[in-house]
Design a protein around this motif. Structure first.
Motif, PDB file in Angstrom:
ATOM      1  N   UNK A  58       0.813  -1.210   0.000  1.00  0.00           N
ATOM      2  CA  UNK A  58       0.000   0.000   0.000  1.00  0.00           C
ATOM      3  C   UNK A  58       0.848   1.263   0.000  1.00  0.00           C
ATOM      4  N   UNK A  59       2.174   1.136   0.063  1.00  0.00           N
ATOM      5  CA  UNK A  59       3.034   2.308  -0.062  1.00  0.00           C
ATOM      6  C   UNK A  59       2.858   2.904  -1.458  1.00  0.00           C
ATOM      7  N   UNK A  60       2.716   4.217  -1.514  1.00  0.00           N
ATOM      8  CA  UNK A  60       2.479   4.876  -2.800  1.00  0.00           C
ATOM      9  C   UNK A  60       3.806   5.092  -3.524  1.00  0.00           C
ATOM     10  N   UNK A  61       4.115   4.189  -4.442  1.00  0.00           N
ATOM     11  CA  UNK A  61       5.339   4.303  -5.238  1.00  0.00           C
ATOM     12  C   UNK A  61       5.094   3.685  -6.615  1.00  0.00           C
ATOM     13  N   UNK A  62       6.065   3.815  -7.475  1.00  0.00           N
ATOM     14  CA  UNK A  62       5.924   3.364  -8.865  1.00  0.00           C
ATOM     15  C   UNK A  62       5.654   1.864  -8.946  1.00  0.00           C
ATOM     16  N   UNK A  63       6.405   1.069  -8.184  1.00  0.00           N
ATOM     17  CA  UNK A  63       6.245  -0.389  -8.256  1.00  0.00           C
ATOM     18  C   UNK A  63       4.834  -0.814  -7.886  1.00  0.00           C
ATOM     19  N   UNK A  64       4.338  -0.295  -6.761  1.00  0.00           N
ATOM     20  CA  UNK A  64       3.006  -0.674  -6.319  1.00  0.00           C
ATOM     21  C   UNK A  64       1.917  -0.117  -7.232  1.00  0.00           C
ATOM     22  N   UNK A  65       2.163   1.050  -7.823  1.00  0.00           N
ATOM     23  CA  UNK A  65       1.198   1.595  -8.781  1.00  0.00           C
ATOM     24  C   UNK A  65       1.047   0.696  -9.993  1.00  0.00           C
ATOM     25  N   UNK A  66       2.167   0.176 -10.476  1.00  0.00           N
ATOM     26  CA  UNK A  66       2.123  -0.753 -11.609  1.00  0.00           C
ATOM     27  C   UNK A  66       1.424  -2.044 -11.218  1.00  0.00           C
ATOM     28  N   UNK A  67       1.693  -2.528  -9.990  1.00  0.00           N
ATOM     29  CA  UNK A  67       1.023  -3.736  -9.501  1.00  0.00           C
ATOM     30  C   UNK A  67      -0.494  -3.532  -9.419  1.00  0.00           C
ATOM     31  N   UNK A  68      -0.903  -2.356  -8.961  1.00  0.00           N
ATOM     32  CA  UNK A  68      -2.336  -2.077  -8.843  1.00  0.00           C
ATOM     33  C   UNK A  68      -3.005  -2.054 -10.215  1.00  0.00           C
ATOM     34  N   UNK A  69      -2.365  -1.433 -11.201  1.00  0.00           N
ATOM     35  CA  UNK A  69      -2.917  -1.416 -12.557  1.00  0.00           C
ATOM     36  C   UNK A  69      -2.971  -2.827 -13.138  1.00  0.00           C
ATOM     37  N   UNK A  70      -1.927  -3.614 -12.875  1.00  0.00           N
ATOM     38  CA  UNK A  70      -1.940  -5.010 -13.315  1.00  0.00           C
ATOM     39  C   UNK A  70      -3.081  -5.773 -12.649  1.00  0.00           C
ATOM     40  N   UNK A  71      -3.355  -5.423 -11.385  1.00  0.00           N
ATOM     41  CA  UNK A  71      -4.462  -6.052 -10.670  1.00  0.00           C
ATOM     42  C   UNK A  71      -5.795  -5.745 -11.316  1.00  0.00           C
ATOM     43  N   UNK A  72      -5.974  -4.497 -11.757  1.00  0.00           N
ATOM     44  CA  UNK A  72      -7.209  -4.127 -12.446  1.00  0.00           C
ATOM     45  C   UNK A  72      -7.364  -4.926 -13.736  1.00  0.00           C
ATOM     46  N   UNK A  73      -6.285  -5.047 -14.497  1.00  0.00           N
ATOM     47  CA  UNK A  73      -6.342  -5.796 -15.757  1.00  0.00           C
ATOM     48  C   UNK A  73      -6.666  -7.266 -15.508  1.00  0.00           C
ATOM     49  N   UNK A  74      -6.055  -7.847 -14.470  1.00  0.00           N
ATOM     50  CA  UNK A  74      -6.320  -9.256 -14.149  1.00  0.00           C
ATOM     51  C   UNK A  74      -7.772  -9.441 -13.728  1.00  0.00           C
ATOM     52  N   UNK A  75      -8.294  -8.501 -12.947  1.00  0.00           N
ATOM     53  CA  UNK A  75      -9.686  -8.583 -12.505  1.00  0.00           C
ATOM     54  C   UNK A  75     -10.626  -8.501 -13.706  1.00  0.00           C
ATOM     55  N   UNK A  76     -10.344  -7.580 -14.624  1.00  0.00           N
ATOM     56  CA  UNK A  76     -11.181  -7.444 -15.826  1.00  0.00           C
ATOM     57  C   UNK A  76     -11.105  -8.710 -16.685  1.00  0.00           C
ATOM     58  N   UNK A  77      -9.912  -9.275 -16.809  1.00  0.00           N
ATOM     59  CA  UNK A  77      -9.753 -10.504 -17.597  1.00  0.00           C
ATOM     60  C   UNK A  77     -10.554 -11.655 -16.970  1.00  0.00           C
ATOM     61  N   UNK A  78     -10.515 -11.744 -15.647  1.00  0.00           N
ATOM     62  CA  UNK A  78     -11.273 -12.808 -14.982  1.00  0.00           C
ATOM     63  C   UNK A  78     -12.771 -12.606 -15.177  1.00  0.00           C
ATOM     64  N   UNK A  79     -13.220 -11.329 -15.224  1.00  0.00           N
ATOM     65  CA  UNK A  79     -14.641 -11.043 -15.447  1.00  0.00           C
ATOM     66  C   UNK A  79     -15.049 -11.423 -16.868  1.00  0.00           C
ATOM     67  N   UNK A  80     -14.154 -11.226 -17.834  1.00  0.00           N
ATOM     68  CA  UNK A  80     -14.432 -11.623 -19.211  1.00  0.00           C
ATOM     69  C   UNK A  80     -14.556 -13.143 -19.322  1.00  0.00           C
ATOM     70  N   UNK A  81     -13.755 -13.838 -18.536  1.00  0.00           N
ATOM     71  CA  UNK A  81     -13.676 -15.297 -18.643  1.00  0.00           C
ATOM     72  C   UNK A  81     -14.829 -16.034 -17.976  1.00  0.00           C
ATOM     73  N   UNK A  82     -15.616 -15.358 -17.148  1.00  0.00           N
ATOM     74  CA  UNK A  82     -16.751 -16.074 -16.561  1.00  0.00           C
ATOM     75  C   UNK A  82     -17.149 -15.564 -15.195  1.00  0.00           C
ATOM     76  N   UNK A  83     -17.919 -16.370 -14.477  1.00  0.00           N
ATOM     77  CA  UNK A  83     -18.589 -15.952 -13.255  1.00  0.00           C
ATOM     78  C   UNK A  83     -17.913 -16.493 -12.002  1.00  0.00           C
ATOM     79  N   UNK A  84     -18.128 -15.769 -10.903  1.00  0.00           N
ATOM     80  CA  UNK A  84     -17.663 -16.207  -9.591  1.00  0.00           C
ATOM     81  C   UNK A  84     -18.764 -15.898  -8.585  1.00  0.00           C
ATOM     82  N   UNK A  85     -19.340 -16.954  -8.013  1.00  0.00           N
ATOM     83  CA  UNK A  85     -20.381 -16.796  -6.993  1.00  0.00           C
ATOM     84  C   UNK A  85     -19.787 -17.214  -5.649  1.00  0.00           C
TER      85      UNK A  85
END
Length: 346
Positions: free
Chosen positions: A207-234
């Motif tokens: 959660x430290x605000x720096x370049x590395x963690x910012x890139x990780x957070x953006x990668x996290x958004x992309x992974x979350x969107x990809x998982x949403x494209x791939x199907x459902x989670x209940x």
């Protein structure tokens, strides 16, 4: 009293808004994205904040903050449901109504289930407050693991937590395919992976605000969107089209949301949103009452359709309406001392 962390309360408020949207109107990719984050985020936050305590402290504290709100909300829903039933169909209240409620409240699952091992016996659902039971037992299970790893170094402790959470998640998915365990124990077992994700985020200073963690957070958004494209989670039924991808996507999306609001906090004050996050339990209870008793969205939907509003337009309007209604009701209800006491709001 511990000082509140504003960005955490803001994330809680957004998570509650996503729960409302998920129960009101969300379809396709957006539904998958909403359900990937709306409940898991609360467990990730809990793992981020949780430190080692005794099992007794955890169990007793959970009675006050989770089980009491669960019981009060369930009783309120039952009482209002009976009033609504009597108003619409006088004389139709029977023993079956009481039995249905008792089974739903005591079994404590979020979605009705036809239990194959009990020859198709249908177990009624208590609704969205299954989440409180899952968190109560999830807290206890997670504390058991933290206490078991007490003597280990940080790296080894994390490795044990990851391994244990994987085993529990696999077991939960397997068991949930056959039976929905009582008291939402299935999602409680799944939740340990999200507690562990929160633990990792804290221990490795993600959660430290720096370049590395910012890139990780953006990668996290992309992974979350990809998982949403791939199907459902209940979460509440332990079902996912791709369990590993969906679990990782939920963790990654939760991390992105946390990092986003941690960053926003450094630029602007979010006290109003944070206040709603502190009152999230009241919002959840009122929202569930709306789902179980009120017919306001049905009436509004019929009017909007009559006026020629498109289906997507109707859905968006219903989302906005239900969010505003629930949050306004929360602010009003929170002014009553009894309500704050029941829901352990300080």
């Amino acid at each position: 009293m511990k000082k509140r962390i504003e960005w955490i309360d803001c994330v809680r408020a957004v998570g509650m808004v996503l729960i409302i949207i998920g129960h009101t109107y969300a379809v396709g990719f957006w539904q998958n994205l909403v359900y990937a984050i709306n409940v898991p985020i609360f467990f990730v936050l809990s793992g981020y904040l949780t430190h080692r305590k005794t099992i007794r402290q955890t169990a007793l504290g959970g009675v006050r903050t989770l089980l009491v709100p669960y019981g009060v909300t369930a009783l309120l829903i039952f009482f209002l449901s009976l009033v609504s039933l009597h108003r619409h169909v006088p004389g139709m209240i029977t023993t079956a109504n009481w039995n249905h409620f008792l089974i739903a409240a005591l079994y404590g699952i979020g979605t009705p289930s036809s239990q194959t091992i009990f020859h198709g016996t249908v177990i009624p659902a208590i609704g969205a407050i299954w989440f409180l039971l899952a968190m109560y037992f999830g807290n206890i299970i997670y504390q058991l693991l933290l206490n078991a790893t007490h003597a280990l170094s940080r790296g080894k402790e994390t490795a044990v937590l990851v391994g244990a959470s994987l085993i529990l998640a696999v077991g939960a998915f397997i068991v949930s395919a056959v039976i929905q365990l009582p008291w939402s124990l299935g999602p409680a077992l799944l939740s340990i992976s999200f507690y562990t994700a929160g633990h990792i985020i804290r221990e490795y200073r993600m959660m430290d605000l720096n370049m590395r963690n910012g890139i990780l957070a953006l990668a996290g958004l992309l992974l979350c969107c990809w998982s949403a494209i791939r199907g459902q989670f209940w979460f509440n039924t332990g079902y996912a089209t791709d369990p590993l991808l969906k679990m990782l996507g939920a963790m990654a999306g939760s991390y992105f949301l946390m990092y986003l609001f941690k960053g926003i906090e450094t630029w602007i004050s979010m006290r109003g949103l944070a206040k709603l996050g502190r009152l999230a339990l009241i919002t959840l209870a009122f929202h569930l009452v709306c789902l179980s008793v009120f017919t306001d969205t049905v009436i509004l939907e019929n009017h909007l359709a009559t006026w020629g509003v498109t289906p997507n337009g109707v859905g968006i309007i219903l989302d906005v309406y239900r969010i505003l209604l629930c949050e306004l009701a929360t602010i009003i209800l929170a002014k009553f001392k009894l309500v704050r006491k029941v829901f352990a709001i300080r």
